[in-house]
Design an enzyme around this catalytic site. Structure first.
Site, PDB file in Angstrom:
ATOM      1  N   GLU A  84      70.042   9.095  18.898  1.00 50.99           N
ATOM      2  CA  GLU A  84      70.766   9.321  17.572  1.00 50.99           C
ATOM      3  C   GLU A  84      72.339   9.615  17.706  1.00 50.99           C
ATOM      4  O   GLU A  84      72.561  10.637  18.412  1.00 50.99           O
ATOM      5  CB  GLU A  84      69.973  10.481  16.716  1.00 50.99           C
ATOM      6  N   LYS A 143      60.068   2.202  19.975  1.00 54.55           N
ATOM      7  CA  LYS A 143      61.165   2.995  19.115  1.00 54.55           C
ATOM      8  C   LYS A 143      61.165   4.182  19.756  1.00 54.55           C
ATOM      9  O   LYS A 143      60.598   5.089  20.339  1.00 54.55           O
ATOM     10  CB  LYS A 143      60.814   3.054  17.604  1.00 54.55           C
ATOM     11  N   THR A 147      61.086  10.909  18.548  1.00 53.00           N
ATOM     12  CA  THR A 147      59.841  10.503  18.294  1.00 53.00           C
ATOM     13  C   THR A 147      59.665   9.001  19.086  1.00 53.00           C
ATOM     14  O   THR A 147      60.439   8.209  18.872  1.00 53.00           O
ATOM     15  CB  THR A 147      59.010  10.360  16.996  1.00 53.00           C
ATOM     16  N   SER A 183      66.294  13.707   3.755  1.00 50.36           N
ATOM     17  CA  SER A 183      66.538  13.232   2.546  1.00 50.36           C
ATOM     18  C   SER A 183      67.008  11.734   2.842  1.00 50.36           C
ATOM     19  O   SER A 183      67.639  10.934   2.060  1.00 50.36           O
ATOM     20  CB  SER A 183      68.043  13.985   2.131  1.00 50.36           C
TER      21      SER A 183
END
Length: 407
Positions: free
Chosen positions: A276, A179, A190, A407
């Site tokens: 991302e 991952k 990470t 969040s």
């Protein structure tokens, strides 16, 4: 050598089982957050870890448990990195191993621990404690899919592979899951990777092979230049293939290393592709540097450049940004010798020669750069140092994802 990729993941090698469940670390009850990999027999084990001075608690425990170069299980949670939690974090990481070891009826130091997620938030160890019995019960050959899902955070797809190759007439299998999506500048974001194999190999050579492979795979990926606190790559080798044990760097060792490199490079490219907010994979090939290390540094300077990344996102053949990023890499080269190409499945185009502009077809360049996998090729004409590194473009979504990560 012939390498055959097969359907599967960490349970593809003989003697490995896996599972993944939701235990309550993530708010969404449909997202799995606890994974387990288990070898039915003792395994030799090795690991490579982040170079960040701030390290997650699981890394300290896993390093301690690897001192005997043995392991049988890896427990992984997502949703919480268990980092910057002081002694409490270390106690909880140790407790994860102890609880899982008790459930499997094995020694605590035969359990390795990994975590990924938000930094600086206390880990809900009670949720993990309550989840471990089900996690263990769910262990199965088919469990690799659930395990791969359970280690994901902002990943958009599972990263798992399995392959077969032969040493003599003995079939060897490698399986893996990984991952990584943000905070990726390994030196070991990470980023986690777990590799299993039924190969019989000495722990010393297993460790050497892993370090060698990480150097040319995971350590050549950068999504955003942030070296995370929890990176680790672990490998378990349980010997169930019954090959003649590999105890020296001979042809058998090289065959294994080539297969391991192939697996890890493919996983590394998937990690870079899934950065991302990424829309494109960037492969940067540097040739003609003075040394291989120089080539790696120069390549990373290119894929880490926000200006290069945004140009690729916009399919803009702004090659000047590439030379700019080379110039501040603090590596010796001659700007007046540099050639630059853009390549993709739509073709190849030279956009810079001897460090200066040349006429090129802007429409053709746009057609090449609009694809979702782009190669930036840079020739320096100085020496024999070559390297390939991987990154991704920078889109609007990167800011959206990281602006509200907690969040």
């Amino acid at each position: 050598m012939d390498i055959n990729y097969i359907q599967g993941g960490v349970t593809s090698p003989q003697g490995f089982l896996a599972s993944g469940i939701h235990c309550g670390l993530k708010k969404s009850t449909i997202k799995k957050d606890l994974a387990l990999i288990y070898s039915e027999v003792p395994s030799n084990a090795a690991g490579v870890f982040t170079k960040n001075k701030v390290k997650g608690a699981p890394l300290y425990i896993t390093k301690e448990h690897l001192l005997n170069k043995k392991a049988r299980a890896i427990i992984v949670n997502s949703g919480n990195a268990n980092t910057c939690n002081g002694e409490d974090g270390l106690k909880k990481a140790k407790k994860m191993a102890m609880l899982q070891a008790k459930e499997l009826n094995i020694k605590t130091d035969d359990v390795l621990v990994a975590s990924t997620g938000v930094i600086g938030v206390p880990l809900n160890i009670d949720a993990i404690k309550d989840g471990i019995p089900l996690l263990t019960k769910e262990l199965a050959k088919e469990g690799y899919e659930d395990a791969s899902s359970a280690i994901m955070t902002t990943d958009t797809f599972k990263k798992q592979l399995a392959l077969e190759f032969y040493i003599g007439d003995v079939k060897i299998t490698l399986g893996a899951m990984a991952k990584g999506s943000g905070m990726i500048e390994p030196n070991m974001g990470t980023m986690l990777s777990f590799i299993t194999t039924d190969l019989d190999i000495s722990p010393e050579l297993l460790n050497e092979a892993l370090k060698s492979s990480v150097k040319i795979s995971y350590n050549r990926v950068s999504v955003d230049g942030d070296t995370s606190t929890n990176d680790m790559v672990l490998i378990l080798a349980n010997g169930l293939a019954k090959n003649d044990p590999i105890t020296e760097k001979d042809e058998k060792y090289e065959t294994f290393l080539n297969a391991l490199n192939d697996l890890n490079i493919k996983l590394s490219k998937n990690i870079a592709k899934d950065g991302e907010g990424a829309t494109k994979l960037i492969e940067c090939k540097i040739s003609g540097a003075k040394t291989e290390d120089d080539a790696v540094t120069l390549g990373k300077s290119i894929v880490n450049s926000n200006l290069v990344k945004t140009a690729i996102f916009g399919s803009d053949a702004n090659w000047g940004r590439i030379l700019c990023s080379l110039g501040y890499a603090q590596i010796d080269f001659d700007p007046n010798k540099v050639d630059v190409y853009f390549e993709s499945c739509a073709g190849s185009i030279k956009v810079c020669e001897h460090g200066t502009s040349i006429e090129f077809n802007e429409s053709k360049a746009k057609e090449i750069l609009i694809q979702d996998e782009i190669t930036i090729k840079v020739d320096l004409f100085l020496g024999d140092g070559n390297a390939c590194v991987w990154g991704c473009d920078l889109s609007y979504d990167y800011v959206k994802i990281n602006g509200d990560y907690r969040s």
